[in-house]
Every structure is written in C-alpha cells, then in structure tokens.
Design a protein around this motif. Structure first.
Motif, mmCIF file in Angstrom:
data_model
loop_
_atom_site.group_PDB
_atom_site.id
_atom_site.type_symbol
_atom_site.label_atom_id
_atom_site.label_comp_id
_atom_site.label_asym_id
_atom_site.label_seq_id
_atom_site.Cartn_x
_atom_site.Cartn_y
_atom_site.Cartn_z
ATOM 1 N N ILE A 52 0.838 -1.204 0.000
ATOM 2 C CA ILE A 52 0.000 0.000 0.000
ATOM 3 C C ILE A 52 0.872 1.253 0.000
ATOM 4 O O ILE A 52 0.619 2.205 -0.762
ATOM 5 C CB ILE A 52 -0.953 -0.019 1.203
ATOM 6 C CG1 ILE A 52 -2.007 -1.115 1.010
ATOM 7 C CG2 ILE A 52 -1.622 1.342 1.390
ATOM 8 C CD1 ILE A 52 -2.821 -1.405 2.251
ATOM 9 N N ASN A 53 1.903 1.273 0.828
ATOM 10 C CA ASN A 53 2.781 2.443 0.854
ATOM 11 C C ASN A 53 3.460 2.652 -0.490
ATOM 12 O O ASN A 53 3.626 3.789 -0.946
ATOM 13 C CB ASN A 53 3.825 2.296 1.971
ATOM 14 C CG ASN A 53 3.305 2.757 3.311
ATOM 15 O OD1 ASN A 53 2.560 3.726 3.391
ATOM 16 N ND2 ASN A 53 3.693 2.067 4.360
ATOM 17 N N GLU A 54 3.850 1.560 -1.149
ATOM 18 C CA GLU A 54 4.488 1.709 -2.456
ATOM 19 C C GLU A 54 3.484 2.178 -3.502
ATOM 20 O O GLU A 54 3.816 2.998 -4.372
ATOM 21 C CB GLU A 54 5.146 0.398 -2.879
ATOM 22 C CG GLU A 54 5.875 0.462 -4.210
ATOM 23 C CD GLU A 54 7.126 1.350 -4.213
ATOM 24 O OE1 GLU A 54 7.920 1.228 -5.159
ATOM 25 O OE2 GLU A 54 7.304 2.172 -3.283
ATOM 26 N N ALA A 55 2.245 1.704 -3.423
ATOM 27 C CA ALA A 55 1.214 2.174 -4.349
ATOM 28 C C ALA A 55 0.930 3.657 -4.136
ATOM 29 O O ALA A 55 0.702 4.400 -5.093
ATOM 30 C CB ALA A 55 -0.061 1.354 -4.177
ATOM 31 N N LEU A 56 0.965 4.099 -2.888
ATOM 32 C CA LEU A 56 0.774 5.522 -2.589
ATOM 33 C C LEU A 56 1.921 6.351 -3.161
ATOM 34 O O LEU A 56 1.700 7.417 -3.747
ATOM 35 C CB LEU A 56 0.671 5.724 -1.080
ATOM 36 C CG LEU A 56 -0.650 5.313 -0.435
ATOM 37 C CD1 LEU A 56 -0.489 5.112 1.065
ATOM 38 C CD2 LEU A 56 -1.726 6.359 -0.715
ATOM 39 N N ARG A 57 3.138 5.873 -2.986
ATOM 40 C CA ARG A 57 4.293 6.585 -3.554
ATOM 41 C C ARG A 57 4.206 6.608 -5.070
ATOM 42 O O ARG A 57 4.421 7.637 -5.708
ATOM 43 C CB ARG A 57 5.602 5.895 -3.122
ATOM 44 C CG ARG A 57 6.854 6.593 -3.625
ATOM 45 C CD ARG A 57 8.110 5.759 -3.381
ATOM 46 N NE ARG A 57 8.229 4.658 -4.342
ATOM 47 C CZ ARG A 57 8.822 4.753 -5.532
ATOM 48 N NH1 ARG A 57 9.351 5.918 -5.939
ATOM 49 N NH2 ARG A 57 8.893 3.714 -6.341
ATOM 50 N N TRP A 58 3.878 5.480 -5.647
ATOM 51 C CA TRP A 58 3.883 5.313 -7.102
ATOM 52 C C TRP A 58 2.785 6.158 -7.760
ATOM 53 O O TRP A 58 3.025 6.825 -8.763
ATOM 54 C CB TRP A 58 3.685 3.841 -7.417
ATOM 55 C CG TRP A 58 3.959 3.446 -8.831
ATOM 56 C CD1 TRP A 58 3.047 3.050 -9.769
ATOM 57 C CD2 TRP A 58 5.226 3.372 -9.469
ATOM 58 N NE1 TRP A 58 3.663 2.741 -10.946
ATOM 59 C CE2 TRP A 58 5.015 2.932 -10.798
ATOM 60 C CE3 TRP A 58 6.537 3.644 -9.051
ATOM 61 C CZ2 TRP A 58 6.055 2.760 -11.700
ATOM 62 C CZ3 TRP A 58 7.574 3.470 -9.957
ATOM 63 C CH2 TRP A 58 7.329 3.033 -11.258
ATOM 64 N N GLY A 59 1.580 6.126 -7.194
ATOM 65 C CA GLY A 59 0.464 6.848 -7.788
ATOM 66 C C GLY A 59 0.411 8.312 -7.419
ATOM 67 O O GLY A 59 0.060 9.162 -8.241
ATOM 68 N N SER A 60 0.751 8.642 -6.164
ATOM 69 C CA SER A 60 0.741 10.036 -5.682
ATOM 70 C C SER A 60 -0.453 10.812 -6.230
ATOM 71 O O SER A 60 -0.292 11.758 -7.005
ATOM 72 C CB SER A 60 2.038 10.756 -6.075
ATOM 73 O OG SER A 60 3.162 10.144 -5.506
ATOM 74 N N PRO A 61 -1.681 10.446 -5.860
ATOM 75 C CA PRO A 61 -2.855 11.062 -6.486
ATOM 76 C C PRO A 61 -3.001 12.560 -6.229
ATOM 77 O O PRO A 61 -3.591 13.259 -7.044
ATOM 78 C CB PRO A 61 -4.026 10.275 -5.889
ATOM 79 C CG PRO A 61 -3.489 9.642 -4.650
ATOM 80 C CD PRO A 61 -2.049 9.371 -4.917
ATOM 81 N N VAL A 62 -2.469 13.050 -5.096
ATOM 82 C CA VAL A 62 -2.454 14.512 -4.881
ATOM 83 C C VAL A 62 -1.162 15.030 -5.495
ATOM 84 O O VAL A 62 -0.070 14.786 -4.999
ATOM 85 C CB VAL A 62 -2.526 14.868 -3.387
ATOM 86 C CG1 VAL A 62 -2.480 16.387 -3.210
ATOM 87 C CG2 VAL A 62 -3.802 14.300 -2.769
ATOM 88 N N LYS A 63 -1.291 15.754 -6.589
ATOM 89 C CA LYS A 63 -0.117 16.180 -7.347
ATOM 90 C C LYS A 63 0.537 17.423 -6.764
ATOM 91 O O LYS A 63 1.767 17.555 -6.792
ATOM 92 C CB LYS A 63 -0.523 16.445 -8.798
ATOM 93 C CG LYS A 63 -1.045 15.210 -9.541
ATOM 94 C CD LYS A 63 -1.773 15.621 -10.819
ATOM 95 C CE LYS A 63 -2.271 14.416 -11.586
ATOM 96 N NZ LYS A 63 -1.208 13.747 -12.338
#
Length: 440
Positions: free
Chosen positions: A316-327
């Motif tokens: 989950i943490n890697e998906a958050l880093r990878w996607g970073s939905p708040v630009k």
C-alpha cells in the motif's frame, strides 16, 4: 560559484515548465515524470512563468517540500491576509472569477486546505479524534463487509474483462466513506458525479453542461457551481444531524461547537463535508487503480505478496508513492527566507510537487521501479506537517482490507486496451485502465 547558486541561474525550458504547470501536461505520465526528473537534476527549485499563471517556484525535491510544509508560519496556505492566496494552483482568470464571487477573497471554501494555524488547528480538531487509528478500529468489521460485497458484485469466478477504474476501484472507496459519513446509498451516484466535476475542472470529459469550456475562467466556473451543488445537498444534512444526531461522522461535524459553545458556521461543516465527499474517496480509488496496474505489470510481485499477506501494508505504501494522487498544493512566503541557497521574498508562491518528491533518488533507491516491499518508504503522498492528510489511516485501512480480501482470489492480472489519465494538475490518476482479472 556553489552548486545551489549555479542551479539558480538555470533557465527552465518552456516545454518543461508547461508540462508541469498545465493540466494537459499531466495526461502523459512519461513526459510528465521526465520533466520532473529534468527539474530535480538541473533546477530543483526553479521560478517559472507560464502564460496565464502567476510566477511560481516549482519545488521538486523531497527535502524542500518537507522544509516548506513544516513551517506554515513562513509558507502559508491562505496568505498574509486570509483569502489572499489560493493553495490550489489556478490560472489568473480563474482566481479573478473566484474573487468576483467572494468579494475579493480566494478562500472559496471554509476547509482545512485554505487555513493556517491556529485556525487550521481549531477546525481540524473537530474530527481529529474520529480519524485516529484507535477510533477507526470499530469500523473494521463493517468495512470488511463492504469490501466483500464489492468483490462479489463486480468480480465473478473466471476471467473478468473490465475497466479496473470505471468498473471497480471508483465504487468501493466511495461506498465506504459515504457509509461511515452517513450519506444514503441512493445518493452515492450524485456524490460520485459531483466529485468528478470537482476534480475534473480541466478535463474535457468532466465538463459540466452549464460551463463554457473555451472561457478563460471555465475551471473556476465549474468549481464554484459544483461547490454550490454540494452546499445545497449538505445544508439539509446539517439540519437533519443537528435535529437528530446519530453515530456517523456527519453528526460529529454538524454538531461541533466553537470555544464560545456555539455551533461553527454552517460553511465550516460544508467544507468538512466536501473534503470528505471528494478527497475521502477519489484519492483512495486512484491509489487502488495504480496498485492493480503495477501488480499486473509485475506478476512476480503479485505472487510474492499473495504468499506473504503480511506485506500488504508495504504494498500500500508503495502504491501511494507510485500513484501520488495529490499532485500539488501551493504555498505563499510570508517573510524573506533562504531555500536551497536561493533568496525567497514575501509573496513568492511555491508549487509543491509531491509526485516528483516521491521519485527523488536522494530518498528512494531505484525510485522509478515499483517495489512492493520497499523499506524504508518515506513517501509524502499524504503531505507533511500540519496539513498532513487527516484521513490517511482510514485510506490505508480501506486499501488493506480490500487487498486482504481480493488478493487470495486472484489467479492472474493482465493489462489490456488503452490507459487514460485524468487531465488535471491537482488531484487525479488513472481514468481508464482496461484489464483482465482471473478470479478463482
């Protein structure tokens, strides 16, 4: 000449500046992340001027973003005078339109994004306790029920050919947050549509019919109209929860009182409700979609986390880093300051580029590789400092529960069709991600 002084003299190519600043530049992930990399390597703190926008410093390094975020007394969300500064990057025309509606203020919402301490702290405290991990534990069973319902409804045994975003990931986070919030299930489609209007102001596919898309202030028109629609809906919710409180989050917000024992102004409740109804699910949906795409691209990592579910929080943490939905969010300097060897003057504005910070090679080993078991993982997808996302623990819980329920059922994941990204420089991610998911 020092390295920092040399960086200060570097001219940012107009193509790079436009790629980062303009919403349409964010449709092409490959070009966007190449622009971020160029900036980090050549001009990590660079002042640019893109036509139609005020001059702004692009902040691309992890350390600089954190240095700005932890000092709201120097780098303000609202400005020296509340409402002087827009913490969400907008064109000059959009800002002028907003001022025309508010009597000169850019503070169009009474929500945390626009506030600085101590006002920010007071409004945040309305629901801080509700969002603590210990408080959220009471909802784990209910969220697990919702995850199982979502899987059973939308994924059948065998091969499922679907758009992972439009057919799956957008629904579960919305249903969770609306259930805990207290919005009836039959109103969820309305919340979904308004959220897409709210974050899709620059996306042609999300334009409202009553907004002229060629107008220079079209984004602000859509933003204002959507906010008014939210207000119209949430006014009845505030009245209902004040008359008959329940155990939902809406009741906590609607019945909050200030230091004088009076209800907060309704606009404060509206601001909370809009934040919950938009960022409370859109960012989680985007992260889940990024996670699915990455696992499909890396079947070895899918198999590894399936065999070791204890690794799901790291995934989950890697998906958050990878996607970073708040630009991005923006800040305004209130005083003179020196950052990365450069002189900052009062009134200077900064675009904090979280996606770029999350690919900083000074912080992350092989930052352009997806590694589900990455440790340490000091991503800043939830921001940092006083404005760090209050809903982060709920988002992680939703994602963890969904993955705990779904991953054991997956035999394979395969990418198909054409991926599309939301055209926005604010909050967004994958808009379409065709896939085949085989369920056992």
């Amino acid at each position: 000449m020092t390295v920092d002084q040399q960086e200060a003299t570097t001219t940012v190519p107009d193509k790079v500046a436009r790629q980062v600043v303009l919403p349409e530049g964010h449709r092409d992930d490959e070009a966007l992340f190449a622009a971020y990399q160029w900036l980090r390597e050549n001009a990590p703190l660079a002042k640019v001027k893109v036509e139609g926008y005020d001059p702004i410093w692009l902040v691309t390094k992890h350390a600089d973003i954190m240095e700005i975020e932890r000092q709201p007394q120097i780098f303000s969300s609202g400005g020296a005078t509340p409402g002087e500064h827009n913490p969400i990057l907008a064109t000059q025309a959009d800002d002028e339109f907003t001022k025309s509606l508010t009597g000169g203020s850019l503070r169009i919402l009474e929500t945390l994004t626009y506030l600085d301490p101590p006002e920010h702290t007071m409004v945040r405290d309305i629901a801080t306790e509700w969002f603590r991990p210990a408080s959220l534990k009471q909802w784990e069973g209910r969220i697990r029920e919702l995850a199982r319902e979502a899987i059973d409804l939308r994924l059948k045994p065998g091969t499922n050919e679907l758009d992972a975003v439009q057919d799956f990931t957008v629904y579960y986070p919305l249903h969770v947050i609306m259930t805990l919030f207290g919005v009836p299930a039959e109103d969820e489609p309305r919340m979904m549509a308004l959220t897409q209007d709210f974050f899709g102001t620059a996306d042609p596919d999300a334009q409202r019919e009553n907004v002229e898309p060629t107008s220079p202030d079209a984004a602000a028109q859509q933003w204002a109209a959507t906010i008014q629609d939210f207000y119209n809906y949430f006014d009845a919710l505030v009245e209902a929860r004040r008359a008959e409180p329940t155990d939902d989050l809406a009741s906590i917000v609607a019945n909050a009182r200030n230091d004088d024992g009076e209800y907060f102004a309704k606009e404060v409740a509206y601001g909370w409700f809009i934040a919950i109804a938009t960022a409370g699910h859109d960012t989680t949906s985007s992260t889940m979609a990024s996670c699915f795409e990455a696992l499909a691209q890396h079947p070895d990592q899918l198999a590894a986390v399936q065999s070791n579910p204890a690794g799901i929080p790291d995934l989950i943490n890697e998906a958050l880093r990878w996607g970073s939905p708040v630009k991005q969010f923006t800040r305004q300097a209130l005083t003179s300051y020196e950052l990365r060897g450069q002189r900052i003057e009062p009134g200077d504005r900064f675009m904090l580029l979280y996606q770029s910070g999350n690919r900083d090679a000074d912080v992350f080993v092989a930052p352009d590789e997806f590694r589900y078991d990455r440790k340490p993982n000091r991503h800043i997808s939830f921001g940092y400092g006083p404005h760090m996302c209050i809903g982060q623990h709920l988002a992680k819980m939703e994602l963890r529960i969904m993955l705990e329920e779904l991953l054991p059922k997956i035999k394979s994941m395969e990418l198909t069709g054409v991926r599309k990204v939301v055209q926005t420089n604010f909050v967004g991610g994958l808009k379409n991600r065709p896939m085949k998911i085989e369920i056992q």
